[in-house]
Scaffold this motif. Structure first.
Motif, short mmCIF file in Angstrom:
data_model
loop_
_atom_site.label_atom_id
_atom_site.label_comp_id
_atom_site.label_asym_id
_atom_site.label_seq_id
_atom_site.Cartn_x
_atom_site.Cartn_y
_atom_site.Cartn_z
N LYS A 185 0.82 -1.21 0.00
CA LYS A 185 0.00 0.00 0.00
C LYS A 185 0.86 1.27 0.00
O LYS A 185 0.53 2.25 -0.66
CB LYS A 185 -0.92 -0.02 1.22
N PHE A 186 1.96 1.26 0.76
CA PHE A 186 2.72 2.48 0.94
C PHE A 186 4.17 2.42 0.45
O PHE A 186 4.63 3.32 -0.24
CB PHE A 186 2.77 2.86 2.43
N PHE A 187 4.90 1.37 0.86
CA PHE A 187 6.35 1.45 0.80
C PHE A 187 7.02 0.84 -0.42
O PHE A 187 8.16 1.16 -0.72
CB PHE A 187 6.94 0.81 2.07
N GLU A 188 6.33 -0.04 -1.12
CA GLU A 188 6.95 -0.72 -2.25
C GLU A 188 7.45 0.26 -3.29
O GLU A 188 8.52 0.07 -3.90
CB GLU A 188 5.97 -1.70 -2.88
N GLN A 189 6.73 1.34 -3.48
CA GLN A 189 7.11 2.31 -4.52
C GLN A 189 8.19 3.27 -4.04
O GLN A 189 8.80 3.97 -4.85
CB GLN A 189 5.87 3.10 -4.95
N HIS A 190 8.45 3.31 -2.73
CA HIS A 190 9.44 4.24 -2.19
C HIS A 190 10.75 3.55 -1.81
O HIS A 190 11.83 4.06 -2.12
CB HIS A 190 8.88 4.95 -0.96
N ILE A 191 10.65 2.43 -1.10
CA ILE A 191 11.86 1.71 -0.67
C ILE A 191 12.26 0.76 -1.79
O ILE A 191 11.61 -0.26 -2.02
CB ILE A 191 11.62 0.94 0.64
N THR A 192 13.34 1.09 -2.47
CA THR A 192 13.73 0.33 -3.65
C THR A 192 14.84 -0.68 -3.37
O THR A 192 15.28 -1.37 -4.29
CB THR A 192 14.19 1.28 -4.78
N VAL A 193 15.31 -0.77 -2.13
CA VAL A 193 16.30 -1.79 -1.77
C VAL A 193 15.66 -3.16 -1.93
O VAL A 193 14.62 -3.45 -1.32
CB VAL A 193 16.80 -1.61 -0.32
N SER A 194 16.25 -4.01 -2.74
CA SER A 194 15.68 -5.33 -3.00
C SER A 194 15.61 -6.16 -1.72
O SER A 194 16.56 -6.19 -0.94
CB SER A 194 16.55 -6.06 -4.05
N ASN A 195 14.46 -6.80 -1.49
CA ASN A 195 14.25 -7.67 -0.31
C ASN A 195 14.50 -6.92 1.00
O ASN A 195 15.11 -7.45 1.92
CB ASN A 195 15.16 -8.90 -0.38
N PHE A 196 14.01 -5.69 1.08
CA PHE A 196 14.30 -4.85 2.24
C PHE A 196 13.89 -5.50 3.55
O PHE A 196 14.66 -5.53 4.52
CB PHE A 196 13.61 -3.49 2.10
N VAL A 197 12.68 -6.02 3.62
CA VAL A 197 12.18 -6.60 4.88
C VAL A 197 13.02 -7.80 5.27
O VAL A 197 13.38 -7.96 6.45
CB VAL A 197 10.69 -6.98 4.76
N ALA A 198 13.37 -8.65 4.32
CA ALA A 198 14.21 -9.82 4.61
C ALA A 198 15.59 -9.38 5.10
O ALA A 198 16.15 -9.97 6.04
CB ALA A 198 14.33 -10.69 3.37
N ILE A 199 16.15 -8.34 4.48
CA ILE A 199 17.46 -7.83 4.90
C ILE A 199 17.38 -7.29 6.33
O ILE A 199 18.27 -7.51 7.15
CB ILE A 199 17.95 -6.72 3.93
N TRP A 200 16.28 -6.57 6.63
CA TRP A 200 16.14 -5.99 7.97
C TRP A 200 16.06 -7.10 9.02
O TRP A 200 16.63 -6.98 10.11
CB TRP A 200 14.91 -5.10 8.03
#
Length: 441
Positions: free
Chosen positions: A262-277
Motif C-alpha cells: 500500500k505504501f512502501f513498495e514504490q518508495h523503498i527500492t532496496v531489493s528484499n528490504f524486509v528480509a534484509i532488515w
C-alpha cells in the motif's frame, strides 16, 4: 589441585598463514591489526585422564591450523604456535569443580586477524568430541573490538528507519498515525515500557524493538472475515452505481493490502528490504547484547549499511520540512525553467561548462531569437549555480556550403556554451545528490 604454569622456554611451532587482505577490514580495523587480542574459554569435562585430555586439546589446536606434523612441545601449559609472521600464544590450565568435574581454562593471544580466524576453527574442532560437552567463552576481545565499530552503524540504521517511518506516517495520517498503524502486539509492548522523555514526547517508535519496525513496514491486512463478508454484501448493492462501487472497492482493497504494497513498495527500492532488515536483526542482537561477533557478520553489516543508509537518507530528505542546505540548493536548481540532463550536470561538475540546446527548453528546434529570449528568461536563476560567461556566437554545425541562417529560421543543431567561473562546493554537492537520487534524468 590445579596444574601450574611451568616457566620453561616456549616451543615455537611454525604453521601456514591463511590471512587475506580485505578493504573493509583495512578501513575499519587497519589501526589495530598489529595489536594483541585475547580470547578465553572455559571447558568442562568429566574427571579422569587429565593428561590425555590436555594432549587432546593441544591436538585440537593443531587441527585448527591444519598442522600436518605435530611437534613435541616443552610446556603443555604455555606454548606458542607460529603462523608465518605472527603467532598464537596458548595457556592451558585446569582445576576441579566441587563435584569433581574438570574445569579447563584456555587462553589464546595474538594479532587481530589471526585470533579472529583461529577461534572459529578451534571451536569447530571440539564439536565432534563428546568429551568436551560444555564450552563457554568468558573473554573475547575480538568481538569487543568488532562490536565497538559495528554499534554506530546499527544505531544509524535503526534510528534512520524510525526517522523515516515517523515522517512518512505523520504526513499520511497526522496525529492519528499510531492509532491507524499499530498492532495489538506493538501496543502491548509500549504499555510495558517506560522510556526517557516518556510523558514529554510521544515515544511509540522508540518503545518498540528493531525487529518490530518491520511490522509497520510489512503490516498485514487488518480486515477480519466478518468485515469482509459485510463489505461483499454492501458491494452487491452498489453494482448499479458505478461511482459508489469503485469507491467501496478501493476502500476494501486498501484494507486488504499490507503496508508494504500500500505504501512502501514504490518508495523503498532496496531489493528484499524486509528480509534484509530481519537478517540485520540477528547482527543487531549480537552487538546490543554484548555477545560474540565475527568479521563475516561485520562485513555483511557494512554492505547492508551502505545500501540502506543511502536509501533512508534520500527518503528522509524528501520528507524534511526544514531542508538541508544541499537539498535547498538542489530544489532551487531544479526549479529553474530548464531541463538538465545527467550529461549536463556531469559537464558542470567536471568542466564547469554546460552546452544549452533546444532540448534544454523542451523544444526540438529553436530560432536564434527564440533561443535568446529563453536564455534571457533564466539568466538570473542560473546565478544559483554560479557566475558565468557565454560563448559570443551560437554553435550551429553548419556545412561548408551553408549560409548563416536568418534569426527566425528553426534550427535543431543550435547550441550555446555557458562557462561558469566557479561553482561552490555546496552547489557541487547539491548537483551530485541530484544525480545520485535520480532527480535529474
Amino acid at each position: 589441585m590445579g596444574m601450574n604454569y611451568i616457566d620453561t622456554e616456549e616451543e615455537q611451532i611454525p604453521t601456514p598463514n591463511k590471512t587475506k587482505g580485505n578493504p573493509v577490514i583495512d578501513k575499519y580495523f587497519g589501526g589495530i591489526l598489529e595489536k594483541d587480542f585475547k580470547v578465553t574459554y572455559i571447558i568442562v569435562t568429566e574427571r579422569g585422564e587429565e593428561n590425555n585430555l590436555i594432549n587432546k586439546l593441544i591436538l585440537k589446536i593443531f587441527d585448527s591450523i591444519e598442522l600436518q606434523t605435530v611437534p613435541e612441545i616443552l610446556d603443555k601449559n604455555n606454548f606458542r604456535v607460529h603462523w608465518n609472521n605472527s603467532e598464537i600464544r596458548v595457556k592451558i590450565k585446569y582445576e576441579y569443580s566441587d563435584n569433581n568435574n574438570l574445569i579447563w581454562e584456555i587462553q589464546f593471544e595474538g594479532k587481530f586477524l589471526i585470533i579472529e580466524n583461529f577461534r572459529t576453527e578451534f571451536l569447530k574442532s571440539l564439536m565432534s568430541d563428546q568429551r568436551f560437552k560444555k564450552k563457554y567463552c568468558v573473554q573475547d576481545e575480538i568481538s569487543d573490538e568488532i562490536s565497538v565499530v559495528a554499534y554506530p552503524m546499527v544505531r544509524n540504521l535503526e534510528n534512520g528507519l524510525r526517522d523515516y517511518l515517523l515522517r512518512f506516517f505523520t504526513k499520511k495520517f497526522g496525529s492519528k498515525w499510531w492509532e491507524t498503524s499499530k498492532t495489538p502486539q506493538l501496543e502491548t509492548k509500549i504499555k510495558e515500557r517506560e522510556r526517557t522523555f516518556s510523558g514529554m514526547l510521544d515515544m511509540q517508535l522508540y518503545s518498540i524493538d528493531f525487529i518490530d519496525l518491520t511490522e509497520l513496514i510489512d503490516g498485514k491486512a487488518k480486515l477480519d472475515p466478518h468485515k469482509l463478508l459485510e463489505a461483499i454484501d454492501i458491494l452487491a448493492g452498489f453494482t448499479e452505481n458505478e461511482e459508489k462501487f469503485k469507491k467501496k472497492h478501493q476502500s476494501i482493497r486498501n484494507d486488504l493490502l499490507g503496508n508494504w504494497k500500500k505504501f512502501f513498495e514504490q518508495h523503498i527500492t532496496v531489493s528484499n528490504f524486509v528480509a534484509i532488515w530481519k537478517d540485520l536483526y540477528q547482527i543487531r542482537c549480537e552487538v546490543a547484547h554484548n555477545t560474540f561477533m565475527n568479521l563475516k557478520s561485520f562485513v555483511k553489516l557494512v554492505d547492508y549499511h551502505i545500501i540502506i543508509s543511502k536509501q533512508l537518507s534520500e527518503l528522509i530528505e524528501e520528507l524534511r520540512i526544514v531542508k538541508s542546505e544541499e537539498y535547498r540548493v538542489l530544489e532551487e536548481i531544479l526549479n529553474i525553467n530548464i531541463k538538465f540532463s545527467v550529461e549536463d550536470i556531469k559537464s558542470l561538475l567536471d568542466y564547469s561548462i554546460i552546452h544549452l540546446t533546444p532540448k534544454n527548453f523542451s523544444k526540438d528546434t529553436l530560432c536564434i531569437s527564440e533561443f535568446n529570449e529563453l536564455l534571457d528568461s533564466i539568466r538570473l536563476e542560473l546565478a544559483i549555480i554560479g557566475t558565468f560567461t557565454e560563448s559570443p556566437e551560437y554553435q550551429l554545425n553548419l556545412g561548408d556550403d551553408e549560409d548563416y541562417p536568418k534569426d527566425y529560421a528553426q534550427l535543431d543543431s543550435i547550441s550555446k556554451a555557458l562557462f561558469f567561473e566557479s561553482i561552490s562546493e555546496l552547489t557541487k554537492k547539491a548537483l551530485q545528490i541530484g544525480i545520485e537520487n535520480n532527480k535529474i534524468v
